[in-house]
Design an enzyme around this catalytic site. Structure first.
Site, PDB file in Angstrom:
ATOM      1  N   GLY A  68       0.869  -1.222  -0.088  1.00  0.00           N
ATOM      2  CA  GLY A  68       0.007   0.107  -0.021  1.00  0.00           C
ATOM      3  C   GLY A  68       0.744   1.312   0.079  1.00  0.00           C
ATOM      4  O   GLY A  68       0.583   2.062  -0.772  1.00  0.00           O
ATOM      5  N   ASP A 130       8.053   0.655   7.552  1.00  0.00           N
ATOM      6  CA  ASP A 130       6.852   0.385   8.105  1.00  0.00           C
ATOM      7  C   ASP A 130       6.927  -0.927   9.012  1.00  0.00           C
ATOM      8  O   ASP A 130       6.550  -2.162   8.573  1.00  0.00           O
ATOM      9  CB  ASP A 130       5.842   0.052   6.881  1.00  0.00           C
ATOM     10  N   CYS A 183       1.905   1.165  13.213  1.00  0.00           N
ATOM     11  CA  CYS A 183       0.563   1.123  13.364  1.00  0.00           C
ATOM     12  C   CYS A 183       0.235   0.663  14.891  1.00  0.00           C
ATOM     13  O   CYS A 183      -0.445  -0.037  15.309  1.00  0.00           O
ATOM     14  CB  CYS A 183      -0.301   0.518  12.511  1.00  0.00           C
TER      15      CYS A 183
END
Length: 253
Positions: A68, A130, A183
């Site tokens: 993404g 990430d 996250c």
């Protein structure tokens, strides 16, 4: 009922359907098959924009997963320059091939073999990490997940994050950026992790994150929390997104 996202300039949000109505299956739309849009939390879009990828850059997405943020980086670069997408677990990369085909990205290279990353050492303008994390930032959508999280799992994620940062730093060129993203809403995975990395690596320093946020998203000064030692935190309460943490570290030498 689609409308512009609150902060992300290219985001579109379809609000929840009231009552017992069915939510639209946007992935069945011809526009999705033509690559005109992807489904992604607004927080992910903001994190990708904060990385600051520009046309002509050399970028390594070190934990690319399903791709993404890789696609968002490629779009920001207008298909110019190169994005190398890598993940230590090849299975996580499986969706990226179809996503690249749909979106007609031409500057993304998938690198599955870690040995093939060696030529990139010291040459990347941006290395995006990430990192694998507890996913506590998604609890607004998956509240049951918090009951399954254990201290042992948190400790394991922290160890992985530390090792990944130490591996990823070697690819950043002098003057380049190491962009760390989770996250998660836990400081153990966010600010504390960055502080520990900086203690080990004097050649990196945080950028001015208040200036970074305000330059990317003017008019939304209160939608993010800027940590005392750097780093940007997003949350359902502040930004209306999943919980995210973004910290950009500049390499001086």
């Amino acid at each position: 009922g689609a409308r512009a996202a609150r902060i992300a300039p290219h985001g579109i949000r379809i609000p929840p359907i009231a009552g017992d109505g069915r939510h639209p299956n946007v992935q069945a739309e011809p526009a999705f098959q033509k690559g005109w849009f992807e489904v992604q939390d607004e927080g992910s879009q903001l994190a990708a924009m904060l990385a600051g990828a520009e046309a002509g850059m050399q970028v390594l997405d070190f934990c690319a997963g399903a791709g993404g943020k890789t696609l968002a980086l490629s779009a920001a670069m207008d298909n110019r320059g190169q994005v190398f997408a890598h993940d230590a677990e090849k299975a996580r990369l499986a969706p990226i091939f179809d996503r690249i085909r749909r979106s007609e990205n031409r500057n993304v290279q998938i690198v599955t073999n870690p040995a093939e990353l060696s030529p990139l050492s010291g040459h990347m303008d941006i290395v995006l990490v990430d990192a694998p994390c507890t996913g506590s930032g998604t609890w607004r959508r998956r509240p049951d997940a918090k009951w399954r999280l254990t201290q042992k799992q948190l400790d394991a994620r922290r160890g992985e994050q530390s090792a990944i940062l130490d591996a990823a730093k070697t690819f950043v060129k002098p003057g380049g950026l190491l962009v760390y993203i989770t996250c998660s809403v836990f400081d153990e995975e966010n600010g504390e992790q960055v502080a520990a990395f900086l203690d080990r690596n004097s050649g990196f320093a945080p950028v001015d994150h208040r200036q970074l946020w305000d330059s990317r998203f003017p008019g939304h000064e209160t939608a993010a929390r800027i940590g005392a030692a750097g780093g940007i935190s997003l949350s359902p309460a502040l930004s209306g997104t999943d919980g995210f943490y973004v910290c950009a570290l500049r390499k001086s030498r």
